[in-house]
Every structure is written in structure tokens, then in C-alpha cells.
Design an enzyme around this catalytic site. Structure first.
Site, PDB file in Angstrom:
ATOM      1  N   HIS A 177       0.811  -1.223   0.000  1.00  0.00           N
ATOM      2  CA  HIS A 177       0.000   0.000   0.000  1.00  0.00           C
ATOM      3  C   HIS A 177       0.838   1.263   0.000  1.00  0.00           C
ATOM      4  O   HIS A 177       0.382   2.311  -0.451  1.00  0.00           O
ATOM      5  CB  HIS A 177      -0.954   0.012   1.202  1.00  0.00           C
ATOM      6  CG  HIS A 177      -2.134  -0.872   1.005  1.00  0.00           C
ATOM      7  ND1 HIS A 177      -2.090  -2.212   1.286  1.00  0.00           N
ATOM      8  CD2 HIS A 177      -3.372  -0.627   0.527  1.00  0.00           C
ATOM      9  CE1 HIS A 177      -3.271  -2.740   0.989  1.00  0.00           C
ATOM     10  NE2 HIS A 177      -4.064  -1.812   0.526  1.00  0.00           N
ATOM     11  N   GLY A 178       2.023   1.206   0.526  1.00  0.00           N
ATOM     12  CA  GLY A 178       2.828   2.422   0.535  1.00  0.00           C
ATOM     13  C   GLY A 178       4.203   2.173   1.113  1.00  0.00           C
ATOM     14  O   GLY A 178       4.393   1.286   1.947  1.00  0.00           O
TER      15      GLY A 178
END
Lengths: 502, 356
Positions: A325-326
Site C-alpha cells: 500500500h505504501g
């Protein structure tokens, strides 16, 4: 190009018209492919080269993987594909993060190393299309499905604009066969598609951007501690915002594909009605969770090699899922929390019954079924509303929702001090925080959160189209018009979808 | 539901939507609203891109809301023959825009910088937020954003209800009479007739506002409240001010090195706000020093008899009629400072511009 922009409306109208012209199927596919490239190039034209590179490499490597007999050669080809895809993802998405951590480590070792800050722009949707192409090459390696017959079909599979930038993450068998035969939308598909597109835009523009984003931003950007009410409202606002934003995008994508006669897989199934975390991941970003299950959890051993290996695989899958996700440790913690929840849930779940127990259970259930309900009720010490299985499940769902909200703190906070400050505020360890939310903001968050949870609960075993088709036509018309009117009135600028950054 | 019935639902949706749009539009027009433009990042970026258009035929304005109200663009363009590119931003410091233009190798035209002391000589983050966002938007603007902007321009030109500031869902919900939470800062309610915006980004007060002293008093109270809030922000330190002066000089020097012309302007303010600014920002320490350090000419409204008398209805901005007069006088004052408008097509007001 954003779905919530005037440009997209014009683009989509042209695409619909072109797709319904009496042209050959191949011409229509070329149109769709060119349109998809235009759609993508609207962000940053040079990055289209990466998309081409990924497509061409995986098309040819995929075919070779399927046809190659020599085991060593096959492994080599797989490594080429994995290194190519993951290398690109690592460079663009995790380059800065890796360098930052490397610098922190060498500095901690006493070596003074201060490199220039890298200026790497993240290509839109790279995490999504990398996973799409990766699953193809892995499937080819395992010979799970046939290679795609033409480069045109494969390019369209990777690039098809509804799913390109933020999913749903499609598998070859889900989409490629749809390109093999001519298709345009039936009247039903077109109307369903337009309805879903309206709903998706309503979720994104009216609810996520118009009603919730402001409160979430205020709370997560607050530099000081907050009163408990503000902290919870901010987290609930983000909880709603991220659902409406991402599920809104997926709903738009499914609707757009439907208007063109294609079917994309479902990506959200009322996740805030989940009872427990394994249920949550069957409902939230379904195409990612199934991807992680099939291409990470199971290859890591899954549940086939004993309890310890199972828990290890589960944790690793969720940690990497968080990192997907990041490029930040806060996302890793978010993944870790979900991993822990899943492990705990697995630890306390009822053990599978033995055949004897199954028979006994069946008999006892039969006996209960004939027992007068009044006797069952009087024999229990639990409050009446909890003796109802539906009510118990509802409270279990609320508890799951509560825990999910705790994880969102790490997902949204820009760093650990912010997350820590917010958690302290949420759980009352703060004296005299400064309030930031107005009465109106609190009302908006409260009303939307209650409606969101109730809607998820009552819709948990159905779908929006099933419900719409059961309603009277005039009621559907009124609801549809209501969504479009609010869309018009919200007058929100075309803000990007949250998941584009992933 | 059969496909046919879903089709009926879709038809009903279209009919209800059309009826709503017609009714809503009629309602707001009947209440005296006119087509206006959202002073958005996209509109700012559209104007920002114009700074390269014929540098000898255009003048760029940066600053805060005052120059947006006080410069009457049609008057300016009619008299000077120059295009006015309005890049000032409400409630903001002009410094980020100045640095942006200074660093822009392609910009070498005429630049007028509006100075509103509490905004200019402050490094409080809120005063730099919009400029930074707008500049970033301009730099990252994609072709699709440009196309969407054109579509939006067409729609805003035709529908009154497309007014994000005052008629969007959130703006309308904001008017609900709800109890205020103690301790929460709520931005004051600006009456709609106070700030309307043309596509050129010129702001203007509606007639209703100019005539209605109650609305003016509401705005005066708003300024008083914002002034109090600003007092709670830490003032810029002497070192910060030095940095501002030298950074401004650097940017101006860069523009001049490319053949550009730069001038500071202090537009009128009056009443308690004017007095407060005079006391809070003594000229010798701020305005005069700014001109001296940057070696730049300045036009201060109080230095000229014909502009010193202006009364701002709400202490801070000129009425549309006064903006026309002020613009004519400003052109003459600029000419006195040596500015030349080679494409000048009409003469400015003949009244003399005698320095006090």
C-alpha cells in the site's frame, strides 16, 4: 484521467459511441487499447513506456514459460519476469524508502552518509498493473491457464482502462476470454453499468470528498492532541472516506466495463459488516486479498505445514500486503495489525469437528429445533437481544469495525508520532486537547457512519444490483436521480482517488 | 426488475434531474444571483499560463485580495492597451508567486506586487498555503485538467447554481443554525454579495453590498475577528523579515535581468483596519525598507492626494465604482514612475496626480 472529471465524461461518451459502431471486433479492440493508452497518458505520458515494457516482456516471457520444457530455462525466465516487474516497482515505489532506511542504518553505525534526496515520481497504477502482469507469468510458469493468443489481447488485458490504475486486479482467465469474442453491452448491462457508475461517483464525490475528507484531514493534520470526540470522529471520517473512495472507484470501474459489455470481478462486499478479520478480507479489496492468498500466502506454505508455518505465512503476507500500500513503516504496522488480528482469530476459532462430533451436533440441533422457543429463552442468562444470533453477529461486526478503525490510524497517519498522538487522544490519555471539528462536521460524520454500518449490515449477503432489481422502478428512478442531484450540487473539484498513490 | 423497467427508471431519473436543474437554476436566478466563476486553482493556473503572452502587451499582478478588488481590469485594458493578468490570491502572501516568477526563466514582463502588510510580512503557513497549492497545480497541470477546465468554464458561464463558494452542498449546509462548539475556530461567514469573481479573476462587490451598511458591518466584524486571530499567530522575527526582503530582492533581480519591470503598490484601506495596519506595520520598518532593500519603486495610496481619500466600504477593499477611479489613477502614477504602455489607446483621467 480521473473518472470524476468532465474530461472522462466526454472521453467515455466517445468510447461508448465508437464501441457501438458497426466496426470489426479487432478494430474495436484496437480502439479500446488506444483509448486506454490515452487514458493513462493523461497523467504523465512518458510513463506509458513502462507500461509497454511491462506488457511486451510479460507477453513473450509468459509464452516462453508455458512452452519451455527445460526446467532450468523456465526458472530463469520466471526470474527475468519477477526481476523485471518487481524491480520496476521497487525502483519507482520503494527507491526512496529503501535509500532512507539504508541511510538511517549506516548513520546509526556511525558512518556519515547523506545522499541527495531522490526525485522519483511514482507512475500511476504501477502497483496494480505489476500485480496484473505478475499473476500472468506465474500462472504460465505453473501452466494454470493457456497463454494469451495475441499481443493485442494481452495488451488490452493489462491496459483496459477501467481497471488499469486502481483495479480491480484482474486475472487472465477473468478478462482475456472476454476479448476473444465480439461483445457490446446489452440494454441491461448498459443500464446496470450507468447505475453503478452513478453510484460510484456519488460515493467518491459526494460522500468521500464532500462529506468526510475535510474532517479526516483536519484531525490527521492536527499538530496537537485532540479531545477524544474529535479523534474518533476523524478516524471514523477516514474510515468512511477510504471505503467510499476506493469502493467508489471499483464500482465506477465495474460500471464502465459493463457499459462496454465486459464484466470485472467484484472488489468490495460490504466490508464494515464483516464478522472477524478473515471475513473482513473476504469483503475488502477482494481482488488484492485473493491475489495475496494465491501468489504469496499459499506459496509461503499456507496452512499445509503445521501451525507455526501457517502463522508465519499469514504474518508475512499481511506485512507485505501493508508494504504494497505504501513505502512507509506506518503501512507495515497497519499490515502487521491485520496479521495479528487474523492470527488471534485463527487461534481462537472453533476447531474443525470430527465426524462423530458432526453427527452429535446434527442430532442436538435437531433436538433444539423441536424445543419450544420459550424454554430456550428462559434457560439462558444472556440478555434477550444477545440470544438472537443476528444481534450477536451484529455486535461482533461492530467490534470488528472498531478494530479496523484502530488500524486505519496507522494507514492514514503520516508518521508514528501522529499515529501515537491520535491513539492517545482516542483512548482518553489526553487532558484538554484542542477541538477542531465543528458541530456540522461531527453531525456529518456521525450520520454517515451510522448509515454506512447499517447499510453494510443489511446488504451483507446481497449486492446493490440485486436490491435495485427487486425495487419498484420508480423508486430506483428517484434514488438514482437523488444521487445525481447531490453529485451536481456537491461541486467538488476533481480530486484524485486515494488508491492512486499506491 | 426486467430490463424494460430499469429503462423506465433511467428515464425517470433523466426527467427528475432535468426538472431539478431547471427549478434550481430558476430559483437562484430569481434570488438575484448571476453567473460567476469559482476562483479555483484551475482558474489561477489558466491565468498563470498567460504571463508569457506578449510580454510587451501585458502586466502581471500578484498580491492579496485588495488588488483583485481594486484593479478594474476592463478600465486597465482599455486605457493601457495592456492585458492584465491577475494572479493575486485572497488571504495570501504574494511572495510564493514572486519567487515562482523569479525562478521562471521564461518570464521577463511587467509585474505589479500588491502589498497588504499583515499578509506580506508574515510567514504564517496559512498565508502561503493557497499560493503553494496553486503553483503546484499549475506545474503539474495535465491535458485532461485543462480540458475539464474548459468544460467547467462553459458550464459556469451558463448556470448560476454552479457556485462552489456559496451554493454547493457544503456551503448550504454551513448555513444551518447549529450550536457552535466551544473552542473550535470557525471561519467567519462572508456575505455572498461581498466577493464575486469574474473569469478574469477580478473580484467585485455586488451593488447590494455597496448599498447595505449591515452587510458592510458584518464584514467589518469579520475583519476584526480575523485580526484578533492573526494576533495569536507568532509574528515574523527580525531574521525572518530580513530573509523575506533579501529573497524578494533576489526574485526581482532575476526578473529584471531578463528585461522585466517590477513595482510595489499599496492599495487603499481605511477605518480601523487602515489605522491598525499603520500602527502594526510602521512604514519606515516595512514599506520603505522593502523598497530600499529591493531597490524597487513603489506607489503607496497615501502618498497621493487623489488616492488618499478613498473610503473602503468594509475598511479593506474598494467598491466597483471606486475601483474604476483608482485604476485610472494607478495608471497615471505608474507612468509617473516611468512605466510606459506602448499600446495605450485612451488617456487616463486628466486629474493631476500630485504627491502629498
Amino acid at each position: 484521467m480521473l473518472f470524476n472529471s468532465y474530461t472522462f465524461i466526454v472521453f467515455f461518451a466517445i468510447m461508448l459511441a465508437l464501441h457501438n459502431l458497426p466496426l470489426s471486433w479487432k478494430t474495436k479492440k484496437v480502439n479500446l487499447l488506444l483509448a486506454s493508452y490515452i487514458f493513462y497518458a493523461a497523467w504523465n505520458p512518458p510513463f506509458i513506456l513502462l507500461l509497454w515494457l511491462s506488457t511486451v516482456i510479460d507477453y513473450f516471457v509468459g509464452r516462453a514459460l508455458y512452452n519451455q520444457k527445460d526446467g532450468y530455462q523456465r526458472k530463469l525466465l520466471l526470474v527475468i519476469s519477477l526481476v523485471g516487474n518487481l524491480g520496476m516497482l521497487c525502483f519507482f515505489k520503494y527507491g526512496g524508502f529503501l535509500l532512507e532506511n539504508f541511510v538511517a542504518v549506516v548513520n546509526a553505525l556511525g558512518i556519515d552518509y547523506q545522499p541527495a534526496a531522490p526525485n522519483i515520481i511514482l507512475p500511476a497504477g504501477i502497483s496494480f498493473y505489476t500485480f496484473t502482469t505478475l499473476c500472468y507469468t506465474i500462472d504460465m510458469y505453473k501452466r494454470k491457464s493457456e497463454p494469451v493468443k495475441s499481443l493485442l489481447d494481452f495488451s488490452l488485458f493489462v491496459t483496459f482502462f477501467p481497471h488499469l490504475v486502481a483495479g480491480p486486479i484482474v486475472r487472465p482467465p477473468q478478462l482475456v476470454p472476454q476479448f476473444e469474442t465480439p461483445r457490446t453491452a446489452s440494454q441491461q448491462q448498459l443500464l446496470n453499468g450507468l447505475f453503478l457508475l452513478s453510484l460510484g461517483l456519488f460515493m467518491k464525490v459526494v460522500l468521500a470528498d464532500g462529506m468526510l475528507a475535510g474532517s479526516a484531514d483536519l484531525v490527521f493534520n492536527a499538530a496537537t492532541a485532540l479531545p477524544t470526540l474529535d479523534a474518533w470522529m476523524g478516524v471514523l471520517a477516514f474510515s468512511g472516506q477510504i471505503f467510499f473512495d476506493f469502493a467508489g472507484y471499483s464500482t465506477c470501474a465495474i460500471g464502465i466495463a459493463s457499459c462496454l459489455g465486459f464484466t470485472l470481478p467484484e472488489n468490495f462486499r460490504y466490508p464494515y459488516a464483516a464478522i472477524g478479520f478473515s471475513d473482513f478480507w473476504r469483503r475488502w479489496h477482494i481482488t488484492l486479498s485473493t491475489w495475496l492468498r494465491d501468489y504469496l500466502y499459499i506459496p509461503l506454505g499456507g496452512n499445509r505445514h503445521g501451525e507455526f508455518r501457517t502463522y508465519t505465512a499469514l504474518m508475512l503476507t499481511m506485512l507485505l500486503g501493508g508494504l504494497w500500500h505504501g513505502a512507509s513503516w506506518t503501512f507495515v504496522v497497519w499490515g502487521a495489525l491485520h496479521g495479528i488480528y487474523l492470527c488471534v482469530e485463527r487461534l481462537f476459532r472453533p476447531k474443525p469437528l470430527t465426524p462423530d462430533q458432526i453427527i452429535l451436533e446434527a442430532i442436538s440441533n435437531k433436538e433444539e429445533a423441536v424445543e419450544p422457543p420459550v424454554i430456550t429463552a428462559s434457560a439462558s442468562f444472556a440478555p434477550a437481544f444477545l440470544r438472537n444470533k443476528g444481534a450477536t453477529n451484529f455486535f461482533a461486526a461492530l467490534f470488528t469495525f472498531f478494530l479496523v478503525n484502530v488500524t486505519w490510524v496507522f494507514f492514514r497517519a503520516s508518521d508514528f508520532p501522529t499515529a501515537g498522538r491520535l491513539l492517545s487522544s482516542m483512548f482518553g490519555n489526553i487532558n484538554g486537547g484542542v477541538p477542531v471539528l465543528t458541530t456540522l462536521a461531527i453531525l456529518k460524520v456521525s450520520v454517515i457512519t451510522v448509515l454506512l454500518v447499517l447499510t453494510h449490515w443489511f446488504m451483507r449477503n446481497t449486492s446493490v444490483l440485486q436490491v435495485a432489481h427487486k425495487l419498484k422502478w420508480w423508486l430506483v428512478g428517484i434514488i438514482w436521480a437523488f444521487m445525481l442531484i447531490l453529485l451536481l450540487l456537491s461541486q467538488e473539484s476533481s480530486s484524485s482517488f486515494i488508491y492512486f498513490q499506491f | 426488475m426486467k430490463p424494460k423497467q430499469f429503462g423506465k427508471a433511467a428515464m425517470l431519473t433523466v426527467v427528475l434531474l432535468a426538472l431539478f436543474i431547471g427549478g434550481w437554476e430558476w430559483y437562484w436566478r430569481s434570488k438575484g444571483y448571476e453567473t460567476l466563476f469559482d476562483d479555483s486553482d484551475a482558474l489561477w493556473a489558466d491565468k498563470r499560463a498567460m504571463v508569457y503572452d506578449a510580454p510587451d502587451k501585458s502586466t502581471v499582478f500578484i498580491g492579496s485580495s485588495r488588488i483583485k478588488f481594486d484593479l478594474d481590469i476592463p478600465t486597465w485594458e482599455k486605457i493601457t492597451g495592456d492585458k492584465a493578468v491577475q494572479l493575486a490570491m485572497v488571504g495570501s502572501s504574494p511572495l510564493p508567486a514572486l519567487y515562482d516568477l523569479g525562478n521562471d526563466e521564461k518570464f521577463g514582463g511587467k509585474l505589479v506586487i500588491d502589498v497588504t502588510e499583515p499578509l506580506f510580512f508574515s510567514n504564517a503557513p496559512p498565508f502561503n498555503k493557497t499560493p503553494k497549492e496553486n503553483i503546484e497545480y499549475y506545474k503539474k497541470r495535465t491535458p485532461t485538467q485543462r480540458f475539464s477546465f474548459e468544460v467547467n468554464h462553459f458550464l459556469e458561464s451558463n448556470f448560476v447554481f454552479l457556485n462552489r463558494e456559496y451554493l454547493s452542498t457544503n456551503a448550504l449546509l454551513g448555513k444551518l443554525p447549529l450550536t457552535r462548539r466551544p473552542g473550535v475556530f470557525v471561519f467567519p461567514d462572508f456575505p455572498e454579495p461581498f466577493d464575486r469573481s469574474y473569469f478574469s479573476r477580478q473580484s467585485f462587490m455586488a451593488d447590494e453590498f455597496v448599498k447595505d451598511t449591515n452587510l458592510q458591518k458584518q464584514m467589518q466584524a469579520n475583519w476584526a475577528m480575523l485580526g484578533e486571530a492573526a494576533k495569536r499567530m507568532p509574528p515574523a522575527s527580525a531574521k525572518d523579515l530580513e530573509t523575506m526582503f533579501t529573497s524578494a530582492k533576489d526574485a526581482i533581480d532575476k526578473i529584471r535581468s531578463r528585461g522585466g519591470q517590477v513595482l510595489f503598490v499599496r492599495t487603499p484601506s481605511s477605518g480601523p483596519m487602515g489605522e491598525g495596519e499603520k500602527m502594526g506595520f510602521p512604514r519606515d520598518r516595512f514599506w520603505d525598507k522593502l523598497l530600499a532593500v529591493t531597490k524597487t519603486e513603489g506607489v503607496h495610496f497615501a502618498d497621493y492626494a487623489e488616492t488618499a481619500h478613498f473610503i473602503c466600504p468594509e475598511w479593506s477593499h474598494l467598491s466597483p465604482a471606486d475601483a474604476i477611479t483608482y485604476t485610472k489613477l494607478l495608471i497615471r502614477q505608474l507612468e509617473q514612475k516611468g512605466w510606459v504602455f506602448p499600446h495605450k489607446t485612451a488617456t487616463a483621467n486628466q486629474s493631476s496626480t500630485s504627491k502629498l
